[in-house]
Design an enzyme around this catalytic site. Structure first.
Site, short mmCIF file in Angstrom:
data_model
loop_
_atom_site.label_atom_id
_atom_site.label_comp_id
_atom_site.label_asym_id
_atom_site.label_seq_id
_atom_site.Cartn_x
_atom_site.Cartn_y
_atom_site.Cartn_z
N PRO A 254 0.79 -1.24 0.00
CA PRO A 254 0.00 0.00 0.00
C PRO A 254 0.82 1.28 0.00
CG PRO A 254 0.09 -0.87 2.21
CD PRO A 254 0.83 -1.86 1.35
N GLY A 255 2.14 1.19 -0.12
CA GLY A 255 2.93 2.39 -0.33
C GLY A 255 3.72 2.90 0.84
N LYS A 257 6.60 1.79 2.21
CA LYS A 257 8.04 1.85 1.93
C LYS A 257 8.33 2.85 0.82
CE LYS A 257 8.77 -2.93 3.45
NZ LYS A 257 7.33 -3.25 3.67
N ASP A 299 3.15 -6.51 -13.79
CA ASP A 299 3.73 -7.68 -13.13
C ASP A 299 5.23 -7.50 -13.07
OD1 ASP A 299 4.65 -10.15 -12.35
OD2 ASP A 299 3.72 -11.28 -13.97
N ASP A 318 9.83 -6.19 -2.10
CA ASP A 318 9.08 -6.61 -0.90
C ASP A 318 8.15 -7.71 -1.38
OD1 ASP A 318 7.95 -6.81 1.55
OD2 ASP A 318 6.96 -4.87 1.53
N CYS A 371 7.81 -10.32 4.83
CA CYS A 371 7.28 -10.30 6.21
C CYS A 371 6.97 -11.74 6.61
CB CYS A 371 6.06 -9.40 6.33
SG CYS A 371 4.70 -9.79 5.20
#
Length: 429
Positions: A254-255, A257, A299, A318, A371
Protein backbone atom coordinates in the site's frame (compact mmCIF):
# COMPACT_ATOMS: atom_id res chain seq x y z
CA UNK A 1 -25.87 -9.23 3.86
CA UNK A 2 -27.31 -6.35 5.89
CA UNK A 3 -25.30 -5.74 9.09
CA UNK A 4 -27.11 -6.37 12.35
CA UNK A 5 -27.42 -4.11 15.38
CA UNK A 6 -26.34 -7.15 17.44
CA UNK A 7 -22.55 -7.14 17.44
CA UNK A 8 -22.46 -10.89 18.21
CA UNK A 9 -24.38 -11.58 15.01
CA UNK A 10 -21.92 -9.50 12.99
CA UNK A 11 -18.94 -11.13 14.69
CA UNK A 12 -20.21 -14.65 14.02
CA UNK A 13 -20.77 -13.82 10.36
CA UNK A 14 -17.25 -12.47 9.96
CA UNK A 15 -15.65 -15.43 11.78
CA UNK A 16 -17.60 -17.89 9.64
CA UNK A 17 -16.56 -16.13 6.43
CA UNK A 18 -12.88 -16.11 7.45
CA UNK A 19 -12.96 -19.83 8.20
CA UNK A 20 -14.51 -20.37 4.76
CA UNK A 21 -11.50 -18.69 3.15
CA UNK A 22 -12.11 -14.93 3.15
CA UNK A 23 -9.58 -12.50 4.61
CA UNK A 24 -10.45 -10.31 7.57
CA UNK A 25 -9.73 -7.23 5.48
CA UNK A 26 -12.26 -8.33 2.85
CA UNK A 27 -14.86 -9.07 5.52
CA UNK A 28 -14.40 -5.68 7.17
CA UNK A 29 -14.53 -3.84 3.83
CA UNK A 30 -18.28 -4.35 3.58
CA UNK A 31 -19.09 -3.03 7.06
CA UNK A 32 -20.31 0.56 7.52
CA UNK A 33 -17.93 2.66 9.66
CA UNK A 34 -20.80 3.75 11.91
CA UNK A 35 -21.82 0.18 12.77
CA UNK A 36 -22.91 0.02 16.45
CA UNK A 37 -20.27 -1.43 18.78
CA UNK A 38 -17.76 -1.77 15.93
CA UNK A 39 -14.67 -1.73 18.20
CA UNK A 40 -16.21 -4.45 20.41
CA UNK A 41 -17.17 -6.52 17.37
CA UNK A 42 -13.66 -6.30 15.92
CA UNK A 43 -12.08 -7.22 19.27
CA UNK A 44 -14.37 -10.24 19.48
CA UNK A 45 -13.61 -11.32 15.92
CA UNK A 46 -9.87 -10.85 16.36
CA UNK A 47 -9.87 -12.92 19.54
CA UNK A 48 -11.95 -15.77 18.13
CA UNK A 49 -9.85 -15.99 14.95
CA UNK A 50 -6.64 -15.88 16.98
CA UNK A 51 -7.79 -18.61 19.40
CA UNK A 52 -9.93 -20.57 16.93
CA UNK A 53 -8.28 -23.97 17.31
CA UNK A 54 -8.21 -23.79 21.10
CA UNK A 55 -11.83 -22.62 21.33
CA UNK A 56 -12.93 -25.36 18.94
CA UNK A 57 -11.21 -27.97 21.12
CA UNK A 58 -13.04 -26.63 24.17
CA UNK A 59 -16.34 -26.65 22.30
CA UNK A 60 -15.85 -30.31 21.39
CA UNK A 61 -15.56 -31.12 25.11
CA UNK A 62 -18.70 -29.15 25.90
CA UNK A 63 -20.88 -30.98 23.39
CA UNK A 64 -22.50 -34.33 24.09
CA UNK A 65 -22.49 -35.10 20.39
CA UNK A 66 -20.84 -33.50 17.34
CA UNK A 67 -22.27 -30.17 16.24
CA UNK A 68 -24.03 -29.85 12.91
CA UNK A 69 -21.49 -28.71 10.32
CA UNK A 70 -22.98 -25.22 9.91
CA UNK A 71 -20.02 -22.80 10.15
CA UNK A 72 -22.20 -19.91 11.33
CA UNK A 73 -23.56 -21.73 14.39
CA UNK A 74 -20.06 -22.96 15.18
CA UNK A 75 -18.74 -19.39 14.92
CA UNK A 76 -21.45 -18.04 17.22
CA UNK A 77 -20.66 -20.63 19.89
CA UNK A 78 -16.96 -19.73 19.70
CA UNK A 79 -17.87 -16.05 20.06
CA UNK A 80 -19.78 -16.91 23.23
CA UNK A 81 -16.91 -18.96 24.64
CA UNK A 82 -14.37 -16.26 23.88
CA UNK A 83 -16.41 -13.62 25.71
CA UNK A 84 -16.63 -15.80 28.82
CA UNK A 85 -13.01 -16.91 28.65
CA UNK A 86 -11.05 -13.85 27.57
CA UNK A 87 -13.08 -10.64 27.42
CA UNK A 88 -14.01 -8.12 30.06
CA UNK A 89 -17.71 -8.74 29.51
CA UNK A 90 -20.20 -9.53 32.26
CA UNK A 91 -21.15 -13.21 32.07
CA UNK A 92 -24.87 -12.47 31.91
CA UNK A 93 -24.33 -10.08 28.97
CA UNK A 94 -22.18 -12.58 27.10
CA UNK A 95 -24.77 -15.31 27.64
CA UNK A 96 -27.92 -13.30 26.94
CA UNK A 97 -26.64 -11.42 23.89
CA UNK A 98 -25.11 -14.52 22.32
CA UNK A 99 -28.29 -16.56 22.87
CA UNK A 100 -30.34 -13.66 21.46
CA UNK A 101 -28.23 -13.81 18.30
CA UNK A 102 -29.37 -17.38 17.63
CA UNK A 103 -32.79 -16.46 16.25
CA UNK A 104 -31.50 -13.64 14.06
CA UNK A 105 -29.07 -16.13 12.51
CA UNK A 106 -32.02 -18.49 11.84
CA UNK A 107 -30.95 -21.11 14.36
CA UNK A 108 -33.96 -20.86 16.69
CA UNK A 109 -34.01 -24.65 17.41
CA UNK A 110 -30.42 -24.35 18.68
CA UNK A 111 -31.24 -21.70 21.29
CA UNK A 112 -31.29 -24.24 24.12
CA UNK A 113 -28.03 -25.80 22.92
CA UNK A 114 -26.19 -22.48 22.83
CA UNK A 115 -27.50 -21.56 26.28
CA UNK A 116 -26.51 -24.94 27.75
CA UNK A 117 -23.02 -24.92 26.25
CA UNK A 118 -22.20 -21.44 27.49
CA UNK A 119 -23.61 -22.06 30.97
CA UNK A 120 -21.62 -25.26 31.27
CA UNK A 121 -18.44 -23.41 30.32
CA UNK A 122 -19.35 -20.75 32.87
CA UNK A 123 -19.39 -23.48 35.53
CA UNK A 124 -16.55 -25.75 34.35
CA UNK A 125 -14.35 -23.53 32.21
CA UNK A 126 -11.16 -23.65 34.26
CA UNK A 127 -11.31 -27.42 34.61
CA UNK A 128 -11.97 -27.88 30.90
CA UNK A 129 -9.06 -25.61 30.00
CA UNK A 130 -6.76 -27.65 32.22
CA UNK A 131 -7.87 -30.91 30.57
CA UNK A 132 -6.75 -29.88 27.09
CA UNK A 133 -3.66 -31.71 25.78
CA UNK A 134 -0.31 -30.10 26.58
CA UNK A 135 0.36 -29.50 22.87
CA UNK A 136 2.02 -26.15 22.08
CA UNK A 137 0.34 -25.93 18.67
CA UNK A 138 -3.12 -26.49 20.14
CA UNK A 139 -2.56 -24.36 23.23
CA UNK A 140 -1.35 -21.46 21.09
CA UNK A 141 -4.00 -22.18 18.47
CA UNK A 142 -1.73 -22.69 15.44
CA UNK A 143 -2.11 -25.32 12.73
CA UNK A 144 0.28 -28.24 13.21
CA UNK A 145 2.09 -27.68 9.92
CA UNK A 146 2.92 -24.06 10.80
CA UNK A 147 4.04 -24.84 14.34
CA UNK A 148 6.24 -27.55 12.83
CA UNK A 149 7.82 -25.04 10.45
CA UNK A 150 8.57 -22.69 13.32
CA UNK A 151 10.13 -25.51 15.34
CA UNK A 152 12.35 -26.51 12.41
CA UNK A 153 13.44 -22.95 11.58
CA UNK A 154 13.66 -21.54 15.12
CA UNK A 155 14.49 -24.61 17.26
CA UNK A 156 15.35 -22.60 20.37
CA UNK A 157 12.60 -19.98 20.11
CA UNK A 158 9.64 -21.60 18.39
CA UNK A 159 7.34 -21.72 21.40
CA UNK A 160 8.11 -18.08 22.13
CA UNK A 161 7.14 -17.29 18.54
CA UNK A 162 3.82 -19.07 18.98
CA UNK A 163 3.12 -16.96 22.05
CA UNK A 164 4.24 -13.73 20.35
CA UNK A 165 1.82 -14.36 17.48
CA UNK A 166 -1.03 -14.20 19.98
CA UNK A 167 -0.11 -10.82 21.45
CA UNK A 168 -1.32 -7.63 19.83
CA UNK A 169 1.53 -5.75 18.16
CA UNK A 170 2.23 -2.15 19.20
CA UNK A 171 1.12 0.84 17.17
CA UNK A 172 4.25 2.25 15.55
CA UNK A 173 4.45 5.44 13.56
CA UNK A 174 6.89 6.77 10.99
CA UNK A 175 7.63 10.46 11.33
CA UNK A 176 8.03 12.32 8.03
CA UNK A 177 11.40 14.00 8.37
CA UNK A 178 10.63 16.22 5.37
CA UNK A 179 7.89 17.90 7.41
CA UNK A 180 9.02 17.65 11.03
CA UNK A 181 11.85 16.20 13.11
CA UNK A 182 11.14 13.19 15.27
CA UNK A 183 12.18 15.07 18.40
CA UNK A 184 9.77 17.91 17.66
CA UNK A 185 6.91 15.50 16.95
CA UNK A 186 7.63 13.63 20.20
CA UNK A 187 7.60 16.86 22.18
CA UNK A 188 4.24 17.91 20.70
CA UNK A 189 2.70 14.50 21.31
CA UNK A 190 3.81 14.42 24.93
CA UNK A 191 2.52 17.95 25.52
CA UNK A 192 -1.00 16.72 24.77
CA UNK A 193 -0.64 13.65 26.98
CA UNK A 194 0.22 10.95 24.45
CA UNK A 195 2.51 8.23 25.82
CA UNK A 196 5.16 7.57 23.18
CA UNK A 197 8.79 6.55 22.85
CA UNK A 198 11.38 6.64 20.05
CA UNK A 199 12.88 3.41 18.74
CA UNK A 200 16.68 3.37 18.74
CA UNK A 201 17.15 1.10 15.72
CA UNK A 202 14.67 2.99 13.50
CA UNK A 203 15.55 6.70 13.22
CA UNK A 204 12.08 7.75 12.05
CA UNK A 205 10.01 5.44 14.28
CA UNK A 206 8.02 6.11 17.44
CA UNK A 207 5.92 3.62 19.39
CA UNK A 208 2.70 4.60 21.11
CA UNK A 209 1.96 3.30 24.59
CA UNK A 210 -1.64 2.77 23.48
CA UNK A 211 -3.11 2.45 20.01
CA UNK A 212 -5.41 5.24 18.86
CA UNK A 213 -7.40 6.13 15.71
CA UNK A 214 -5.36 7.92 13.05
CA UNK A 215 -7.72 10.89 13.44
CA UNK A 216 -6.23 11.37 16.92
CA UNK A 217 -2.59 11.12 15.84
CA UNK A 218 -0.96 14.58 15.81
CA UNK A 219 -0.11 15.66 12.28
CA UNK A 220 -1.48 12.56 10.56
CA UNK A 221 -3.78 14.41 8.18
CA UNK A 222 -1.09 17.00 7.41
CA UNK A 223 1.43 14.30 6.49
CA UNK A 224 3.66 14.51 9.56
CA UNK A 225 3.16 10.87 10.58
CA UNK A 226 2.13 7.51 9.13
CA UNK A 227 1.36 4.13 10.63
CA UNK A 228 4.13 1.64 9.80
CA UNK A 229 5.73 -1.16 11.79
CA UNK A 230 9.35 -0.75 12.81
CA UNK A 231 10.50 -3.78 10.82
CA UNK A 232 9.08 -2.37 7.60
CA UNK A 233 10.85 0.94 8.25
CA UNK A 234 14.24 -0.78 8.13
CA UNK A 235 13.99 -1.10 4.34
CA UNK A 236 14.73 2.58 3.72
CA UNK A 237 17.97 2.35 5.71
CA UNK A 238 19.10 -0.75 3.84
CA UNK A 239 18.46 0.90 0.46
CA UNK A 240 21.31 3.40 1.16
CA UNK A 241 19.57 6.07 -0.93
CA UNK A 242 21.31 8.98 -2.67
CA UNK A 243 19.87 12.18 -4.13
CA UNK A 244 18.34 11.80 -7.59
CA UNK A 245 18.70 8.02 -7.90
CA UNK A 246 16.38 5.96 -10.07
CA UNK A 247 14.55 3.61 -7.70
CA UNK A 248 12.08 0.78 -8.28
CA UNK A 249 9.72 -0.31 -5.52
CA UNK A 250 8.68 -3.54 -7.18
CA UNK A 251 5.71 -4.59 -5.01
CA UNK A 252 4.73 -1.19 -3.75
CA UNK A 253 1.15 -1.30 -2.42
CA UNK A 254 0.00 0.00 0.00
CA UNK A 255 2.93 2.39 -0.33
CA UNK A 256 4.51 2.64 3.11
CA UNK A 257 8.04 1.85 1.93
CA UNK A 258 7.59 3.97 -1.21
CA UNK A 259 6.66 6.96 0.92
CA UNK A 260 9.45 6.35 3.42
CA UNK A 261 12.10 6.33 0.69
CA UNK A 262 10.74 9.60 -0.73
CA UNK A 263 10.72 11.14 2.75
CA UNK A 264 14.42 10.29 2.95
CA UNK A 265 15.58 11.54 -0.46
CA UNK A 266 14.48 13.30 -3.63
CA UNK A 267 14.30 10.32 -5.99
CA UNK A 268 13.09 9.32 -9.41
CA UNK A 269 10.95 6.53 -7.98
CA UNK A 270 8.66 4.08 -9.74
CA UNK A 271 6.06 2.39 -7.54
CA UNK A 272 5.02 -0.82 -9.28
CA UNK A 273 2.21 -3.15 -8.30
CA UNK A 274 0.36 -5.90 -10.13
CA UNK A 275 -3.03 -4.68 -8.86
CA UNK A 276 -4.10 -1.29 -10.21
CA UNK A 277 -6.75 -1.02 -7.49
CA UNK A 278 -4.10 -1.26 -4.79
CA UNK A 279 -2.18 1.57 -6.45
CA UNK A 280 -5.08 3.85 -5.53
CA UNK A 281 -4.05 3.38 -1.91
CA UNK A 282 -0.44 4.23 -2.80
CA UNK A 283 -1.61 7.41 -4.51
CA UNK A 284 -3.73 8.39 -1.50
CA UNK A 285 -0.81 7.92 0.87
CA UNK A 286 1.56 9.93 -1.31
CA UNK A 287 -0.90 12.78 -1.66
CA UNK A 288 -1.39 13.00 2.09
CA UNK A 289 2.38 13.15 2.54
CA UNK A 290 2.89 15.66 -0.30
CA UNK A 291 5.12 13.22 -2.20
CA UNK A 292 5.28 12.15 -5.84
CA UNK A 293 6.19 8.93 -7.61
CA UNK A 294 5.46 7.31 -10.94
CA UNK A 295 2.74 4.71 -10.32
CA UNK A 296 2.76 1.75 -12.69
CA UNK A 297 0.41 -1.24 -12.79
CA UNK A 298 2.28 -4.29 -13.96
CA UNK A 299 3.73 -7.68 -13.13
CA UNK A 300 7.21 -7.25 -11.70
CA UNK A 301 8.09 -10.65 -13.14
CA UNK A 302 7.53 -9.49 -16.74
CA UNK A 303 9.47 -6.21 -17.09
CA UNK A 304 9.13 -6.16 -20.88
CA UNK A 305 5.53 -5.00 -20.45
CA UNK A 306 6.29 -1.90 -18.32
CA UNK A 307 10.03 -1.16 -18.11
CA UNK A 308 11.41 1.91 -19.94
CA UNK A 309 14.79 0.22 -20.58
CA UNK A 310 16.67 2.53 -18.18
CA UNK A 311 18.55 0.77 -15.40
CA UNK A 312 17.75 1.43 -11.74
CA UNK A 313 20.23 2.47 -9.07
CA UNK A 314 18.16 0.81 -6.36
CA UNK A 315 15.51 -1.92 -6.42
CA UNK A 316 13.33 -2.99 -3.50
CA UNK A 317 11.56 -6.35 -3.77
CA UNK A 318 9.08 -6.61 -0.90
CA UNK A 319 8.06 -10.00 -2.20
CA UNK A 320 4.69 -11.72 -1.87
CA UNK A 321 5.01 -14.19 0.98
CA UNK A 322 3.17 -16.23 3.60
CA UNK A 323 2.91 -13.28 6.00
CA UNK A 324 3.94 -15.48 8.91
CA UNK A 325 5.82 -12.59 10.50
CA UNK A 326 2.68 -10.47 10.89
CA UNK A 327 0.24 -13.03 12.30
CA UNK A 328 -0.15 -10.98 15.47
CA UNK A 329 -1.73 -8.23 13.34
CA UNK A 330 -3.51 -10.57 10.92
CA UNK A 331 -4.53 -13.74 12.81
CA UNK A 332 -6.53 -14.98 9.82
CA UNK A 333 -3.19 -15.85 8.20
CA UNK A 334 -3.01 -18.91 10.47
CA UNK A 335 -6.11 -20.39 8.89
CA UNK A 336 -6.01 -18.99 5.35
CA UNK A 337 -2.45 -20.02 4.60
CA UNK A 338 -1.76 -23.63 3.62
CA UNK A 339 1.43 -25.68 3.67
CA UNK A 340 1.07 -26.14 -0.07
CA UNK A 341 1.18 -22.35 -0.56
CA UNK A 342 4.86 -22.09 0.37
CA UNK A 343 6.34 -23.76 -2.75
CA UNK A 344 4.11 -21.57 -4.94
CA UNK A 345 5.27 -18.45 -3.13
CA UNK A 346 8.88 -19.55 -3.52
CA UNK A 347 8.39 -19.79 -7.28
CA UNK A 348 7.05 -16.24 -7.31
CA UNK A 349 9.91 -14.94 -5.16
CA UNK A 350 12.53 -16.54 -7.41
CA UNK A 351 10.72 -15.27 -10.49
CA UNK A 352 10.90 -11.68 -9.24
CA UNK A 353 14.58 -11.92 -8.32
CA UNK A 354 15.50 -13.36 -11.71
CA UNK A 355 13.44 -10.80 -13.61
CA UNK A 356 14.55 -7.70 -11.73
CA UNK A 357 18.26 -8.30 -11.12
CA UNK A 358 19.11 -7.51 -14.78
CA UNK A 359 17.35 -4.13 -14.37
CA UNK A 360 19.85 -3.04 -11.70
CA UNK A 361 22.69 -0.78 -12.81
CA UNK A 362 26.34 -1.72 -12.11
CA UNK A 363 27.17 -0.43 -8.64
CA UNK A 364 23.49 -0.58 -7.72
CA UNK A 365 21.76 -2.28 -4.80
CA UNK A 366 18.84 -4.69 -4.55
CA UNK A 367 17.06 -5.26 -1.23
CA UNK A 368 14.96 -8.42 -0.88
CA UNK A 369 12.37 -8.39 1.92
CA UNK A 370 9.56 -10.59 3.18
CA UNK A 371 7.28 -10.30 6.21
CA UNK A 372 7.87 -14.01 6.75
CA UNK A 373 9.82 -15.82 9.45
CA UNK A 374 10.07 -19.05 7.45
CA UNK A 375 13.52 -19.99 6.20
CA UNK A 376 11.88 -21.19 2.98
CA UNK A 377 11.08 -17.58 2.08
CA UNK A 378 14.33 -16.10 3.37
CA UNK A 379 17.73 -17.73 3.30
CA UNK A 380 16.53 -20.69 1.25
CA UNK A 381 15.35 -18.45 -1.59
CA UNK A 382 18.40 -16.25 -1.37
CA UNK A 383 20.70 -19.28 -1.44
CA UNK A 384 18.97 -20.60 -4.57
CA UNK A 385 19.29 -17.24 -6.28
CA UNK A 386 22.92 -16.76 -5.36
CA UNK A 387 23.71 -20.22 -6.75
CA UNK A 388 22.70 -19.05 -10.23
CA UNK A 389 25.95 -17.13 -10.76
CA UNK A 390 29.45 -16.96 -9.30
CA UNK A 391 29.18 -13.15 -9.42
CA UNK A 392 26.25 -13.02 -7.02
CA UNK A 393 27.24 -12.39 -3.40
CA UNK A 394 25.21 -11.04 -0.50
CA UNK A 395 26.26 -7.89 1.31
CA UNK A 396 26.55 -8.35 5.06
CA UNK A 397 23.96 -6.34 6.97
CA UNK A 398 25.63 -4.58 9.89
CA UNK A 399 22.84 -3.96 12.41
CA UNK A 400 21.75 -4.40 16.00
CA UNK A 401 18.21 -5.51 15.15
CA UNK A 402 17.28 -9.14 14.61
CA UNK A 403 19.94 -11.76 14.04
CA UNK A 404 22.32 -12.60 11.24
CA UNK A 405 21.61 -15.54 8.95
CA UNK A 406 23.80 -17.07 6.27
CA UNK A 407 22.71 -14.60 3.60
CA UNK A 408 20.77 -11.85 5.35
CA UNK A 409 19.11 -10.95 8.61
CA UNK A 410 15.86 -12.07 10.23
CA UNK A 411 13.66 -10.58 12.92
CA UNK A 412 11.32 -12.47 15.23
CA UNK A 413 8.01 -10.85 16.18
CA UNK A 414 8.44 -9.27 19.58
CA UNK A 415 7.86 -6.22 21.72
CA UNK A 416 8.74 -3.70 19.01
CA UNK A 417 9.06 -5.51 15.70
CA UNK A 418 6.97 -7.64 13.41
CA UNK A 419 8.68 -10.70 11.94
CA UNK A 420 10.74 -9.91 8.84
CA UNK A 421 13.59 -11.07 6.62
CA UNK A 422 16.03 -8.87 4.71
CA UNK A 423 18.88 -9.59 2.32
CA UNK A 424 21.03 -7.08 0.41
CA UNK A 425 22.74 -7.64 -2.95
CA UNK A 426 25.17 -5.07 -4.38
CA UNK A 427 25.97 -5.40 -8.10
CA UNK A 428 29.66 -4.99 -8.94
CA UNK A 429 30.46 -1.71 -10.70
Amino acid sequence: MKPSRNSRVNAARVVARVMLGHSLDDCYAGLPPDLPDLPFMKALVYGVIRDHRLLSALLDRLLDKPLSPDPLLHALLLCGLYQLRSMDVADHAALNETVSAVEELNFAPARGLVNAVLRRYQREGKALDAQLPDDPALRSSHPDWLAGKFEADWPHDWQRLLAANNRQGPMTLRINRREISRDTWLQRAREIGIGVQPLDDCPDAVMLDEARPVSKIPGFNSGHASVQDASAQLAADLMDLRYGQRVLDACAAPGGKTAHMLERQALELTALDSDSRRLIRVDENLRRLKLKAQLVAGDAGTPAKWWDRKLYDRILIDAPCSGTGVIRRHPDIKWLRRKTDIPQLQLQQMRLLKALWPLLAPGGRLVYATCSILRAEGDEIMGRFLALSDDLRPTKIEADWGEATEFGRRIAPGDMHDGFYYAVLDKPA
